[in-house]
Design an enzyme around this catalytic site. Sequence first.
Site, PDB file in Angstrom:
ATOM      1  N   GLY A 147      36.979   7.075  48.815  1.00  0.00           N
ATOM      2  CA  GLY A 147      37.498   7.547  50.095  1.00  0.00           C
ATOM      3  C   GLY A 147      36.866   8.871  50.458  1.00  0.00           C
ATOM      4  O   GLY A 147      35.760   9.201  50.002  1.00  0.00           O
ATOM      5  N   SER A 148      37.574   9.650  51.238  1.00  0.00           N
ATOM      6  CA  SER A 148      37.007  10.904  51.729  1.00  0.00           C
ATOM      7  C   SER A 148      36.954  11.965  50.633  1.00  0.00           C
ATOM      8  O   SER A 148      37.758  11.949  49.693  1.00  0.00           O
ATOM      9  CB  SER A 148      37.842  11.432  52.894  1.00  0.00           C
ATOM     10  OG  SER A 148      39.130  11.752  52.446  1.00  0.00           O
ATOM     11  N   THR A 149      36.039  12.899  50.790  1.00  0.00           N
ATOM     12  CA  THR A 149      35.921  13.996  49.828  1.00  0.00           C
ATOM     13  C   THR A 149      37.212  14.812  49.817  1.00  0.00           C
ATOM     14  O   THR A 149      37.686  15.222  48.751  1.00  0.00           O
ATOM     15  CB  THR A 149      34.695  14.856  50.166  1.00  0.00           C
ATOM     16  OG1 THR A 149      33.532  14.036  49.971  1.00  0.00           O
ATOM     17  CG2 THR A 149      34.581  16.077  49.274  1.00  0.00           C
ATOM     18  N   ALA A 150      37.803  15.021  50.989  1.00  0.00           N
ATOM     19  CA  ALA A 150      39.035  15.818  51.049  1.00  0.00           C
ATOM     20  C   ALA A 150      40.160  15.144  50.255  1.00  0.00           C
ATOM     21  O   ALA A 150      40.850  15.797  49.461  1.00  0.00           O
ATOM     22  CB  ALA A 150      39.459  16.007  52.503  1.00  0.00           C
ATOM     23  N   THR A 151      40.336  13.838  50.439  1.00  0.00           N
ATOM     24  CA  THR A 151      41.391  13.138  49.704  1.00  0.00           C
ATOM     25  C   THR A 151      41.057  13.080  48.216  1.00  0.00           C
ATOM     26  O   THR A 151      41.935  13.229  47.359  1.00  0.00           O
ATOM     27  CB  THR A 151      41.611  11.722  50.282  1.00  0.00           C
ATOM     28  OG1 THR A 151      41.874  11.841  51.684  1.00  0.00           O
ATOM     29  CG2 THR A 151      42.783  11.024  49.629  1.00  0.00           C
ATOM     30  N   GLY A 152      39.784  12.887  47.900  1.00  0.00           N
ATOM     31  CA  GLY A 152      39.366  12.850  46.498  1.00  0.00           C
ATOM     32  C   GLY A 152      39.692  14.151  45.781  1.00  0.00           C
ATOM     33  O   GLY A 152      40.200  14.163  44.647  1.00  0.00           O
ATOM     34  N   LYS A 184      45.869   0.039  45.139  1.00  0.00           N
ATOM     35  CA  LYS A 184      46.370   0.212  46.509  1.00  0.00           C
ATOM     36  C   LYS A 184      45.222   0.015  47.487  1.00  0.00           C
ATOM     37  O   LYS A 184      44.202   0.682  47.415  1.00  0.00           O
ATOM     38  CB  LYS A 184      46.958   1.611  46.730  1.00  0.00           C
ATOM     39  CG  LYS A 184      47.632   1.711  48.094  1.00  0.00           C
ATOM     40  CD  LYS A 184      48.016   3.129  48.477  1.00  0.00           C
ATOM     41  CE  LYS A 184      46.955   3.831  49.288  1.00  0.00           C
ATOM     42  NZ  LYS A 184      46.625   3.173  50.574  1.00  0.00           N
ATOM     43  N   GLU A 196      30.303  14.476  58.152  1.00  0.00           N
ATOM     44  CA  GLU A 196      30.299  13.009  58.089  1.00  0.00           C
ATOM     45  C   GLU A 196      31.071  12.438  59.278  1.00  0.00           C
ATOM     46  O   GLU A 196      32.233  12.766  59.492  1.00  0.00           O
ATOM     47  CB  GLU A 196      30.925  12.537  56.778  1.00  0.00           C
ATOM     48  CG  GLU A 196      30.786  11.043  56.610  1.00  0.00           C
ATOM     49  CD  GLU A 196      31.338  10.552  55.289  1.00  0.00           C
ATOM     50  OE1 GLU A 196      32.421  11.011  54.900  1.00  0.00           O
ATOM     51  OE2 GLU A 196      30.696   9.696  54.662  1.00  0.00           O
TER      52      GLU A 196
HETATM   53  P1  ADP Z   1      40.432   7.864  55.603  1.00  0.00           P
HETATM   54  O1  ADP Z   1      40.750   9.232  56.100  1.00  0.00           O
HETATM   55  O2  ADP Z   1      39.200   7.296  56.096  1.00  0.00           O
HETATM   56  O3  ADP Z   1      41.578   6.901  55.674  1.00  0.00           O
HETATM   57  P2  ADP Z   1      41.037   8.491  52.942  1.00  0.00           P
HETATM   58  O4  ADP Z   1      40.217   9.074  51.887  1.00  0.00           O
HETATM   59  O5  ADP Z   1      42.162   9.300  53.453  1.00  0.00           O
HETATM   60  O6  ADP Z   1      40.083   8.090  54.089  1.00  0.00           O
HETATM   61  O7  ADP Z   1      41.599   7.082  52.492  1.00  0.00           O
HETATM   62  C1  ADP Z   1      41.057   6.296  51.453  1.00  0.00           C
HETATM   63  C2  ADP Z   1      42.207   5.770  50.645  1.00  0.00           C
HETATM   64  O8  ADP Z   1      42.926   6.878  50.126  1.00  0.00           O
HETATM   65  C3  ADP Z   1      43.216   4.930  51.428  1.00  0.00           C
HETATM   66  O9  ADP Z   1      43.678   3.866  50.605  1.00  0.00           O
HETATM   67  C4  ADP Z   1      44.324   5.922  51.687  1.00  0.00           C
HETATM   68  O10 ADP Z   1      45.581   5.322  51.875  1.00  0.00           O
HETATM   69  C5  ADP Z   1      44.301   6.728  50.402  1.00  0.00           C
HETATM   70  N1  ADP Z   1      44.907   8.054  50.512  1.00  0.00           N
HETATM   71  C6  ADP Z   1      44.919   8.870  51.583  1.00  0.00           C
HETATM   72  N2  ADP Z   1      45.605  10.014  51.314  1.00  0.00           N
HETATM   73  C7  ADP Z   1      46.036   9.912  50.033  1.00  0.00           C
HETATM   74  C8  ADP Z   1      46.810  10.754  49.169  1.00  0.00           C
HETATM   75  N3  ADP Z   1      47.273  11.925  49.578  1.00  0.00           N
HETATM   76  N4  ADP Z   1      47.057  10.326  47.914  1.00  0.00           N
HETATM   77  C9  ADP Z   1      46.568   9.145  47.482  1.00  0.00           C
HETATM   78  N5  ADP Z   1      45.859   8.292  48.256  1.00  0.00           N
HETATM   79  C10 ADP Z   1      45.579   8.660  49.510  1.00  0.00           C
END
Ligand code: ADP
Length: 518
Positions: free
Chosen positions: A264-269, A211, A418
């Site tokens: 991606g972000s630490t929070a999303t990770g 994705k 960040e």
């Molecule tokens: P940003 O906030 O800079 O967009 P994210 O970490 O949220 O950084 O995004 C990085 C990737 O993670 C993007 O492809 C985004 O669509 C995906 N993403 C964001 N939220 C989720 C989630 N809850 N589950 C899976 N993928 C996500």
Amino acid sequence: MLRTSLRSLAKPASRVSLRYYSSYPLSTTVTLPNGKSYEQPTGLFINNEFVPSKQHKTFEVINPATEEEICHVYEARKEDVDDAVDAAEKAFKGSWSTADPAIRGKALWNLAELLEAHKDTLAAIESLDNGKALQLAHGDVALVINYIRSCAGWADKLTGQYIDTGDTHHTYTKREPIGVCGQIIPWNFPLLMWSWKVGPALAAGNTVVLKTAESTPLSALYASQLVKEAGIPAGVVNIVSGFGKITGDAIASHPKIKKLAFTGSTATGRHIMKVAADSNLKKVTLELGGKSANIVFDDADVKTAISALVAGIFYNSGEVCSAGSRVFVQEGIYEEILKEFKAAAETLKVGDPFDLSTFQGAQTSQMQLNKILGYVDIAHQEGGRLITGGERLGNKGFFVKPTIFADVTPDMRAYKEEIFGPFAVITPFKTADEVIELANDSEYGLAAGVHTKSIDTATYVSNKLEAGSVWINTYNDFHQMVPFGGYKQSGIGREMGAQALDNYTQWKAVRIGLQKPT
Ligand code: ADP
């Protein structure tokens, strides 16, 4: 990447407009700012074909430099992800994972050749979609080509071991692919992150469902045509455009996906690691955020140090997870570095990404722009001294002036959090031990820079820094054979180099009981 706590600074992503088309075209002609045109695929790439999503929903992709629409692309929902996973599983169970690995190597090599043949279009797409300066996008594409070529070379070099356990057994190990890999990438280096994910996964015999980020889906779709042309079998690479909470979640929670790689972000990770565990305990690798220290000692060569500080924080408009966003300068050279860094920042050309003399293009989204400007307010309120920048450039397109705040202290948010933009904070220090403590006092540990002429200082400090990459007298300096990834909350696993293959293989131990022949 971003921190969730900061979302309050950003306006909602008003740029995204959803549409329902009964028949949005599967490709559309896009005219680039340089007057050239190309055909942009817009469908989901499943089983080596571009297809509409089942619900026929599309979303808008905009040019961050003009805020104008480029085109729409189809949005994958859960049912489309299911199709992509089925295609990937079928391809995995076919010959892709079991045939002579040299066949995979050849296919990846073909892909690298095709990427090279299309490099100008790919760089232009990347600049158009992400807002980055075209001259830097050319650099990204060169890294992509080198990396896919490097992965081609790895395909037939994944050897196991014979282990001597005595003459009662014949024991050996072999490395096997994991299966269908889910891959979720960000928007700051769309094609480069595509290559870091797809290259090693394919070399090791896996298949992927990837994705792209919702704001930058175009280059991976364009590259998908080349995947097919390179002779990579149907179903091996599947690309689904879409949003994190829908498409991303469908991937992270999918029961047939065996491994998840995320940048991606630490929070999303943190979130998707939980989802991966709760679904089927997928193996997870993460490349996350950073607040990296870029340290200048009194004895540094000023010209070299300044170019590393600039590369550290203004390269790619500061949208780099390894950005050297916390600059530490030893007190004897503090005022000189401030003066030179300010001068360098003010001579950087910011603006039209397609002007080849531009160094810093647009931020990728309105949300990023708002977030950076929000931090300018915060840094002012917290008592930072603005050296340069601190404001939007123009009123169309998401441009920010290169920004430097000095006299920033460790309690300030601009120091700790960040920002992900062209925004450096500078803090003075006295001794090597003091700066090591300051640098390591962070939840992140992605990268660091050390600028000194002393081999003793460079070695002592780099040994003590808690960071996955340490650059000495250089910064943001990548090579396809050098592993990259984070300590602490900056990630799990390493990309590039030999280590990337560890993410996509599992060891099997085989022990054969032997009988003495009669
Ligand atoms: P940003 O906030 O800079 O967009 P994210 O970490 O949220 O950084 O995004 C990085 C990737 O993670 C993007 O492809 C985004 O669509 C995906 N993403 C964001 N939220 C989720 C989630 N809850 N589950 C899976 N993928 C996500």
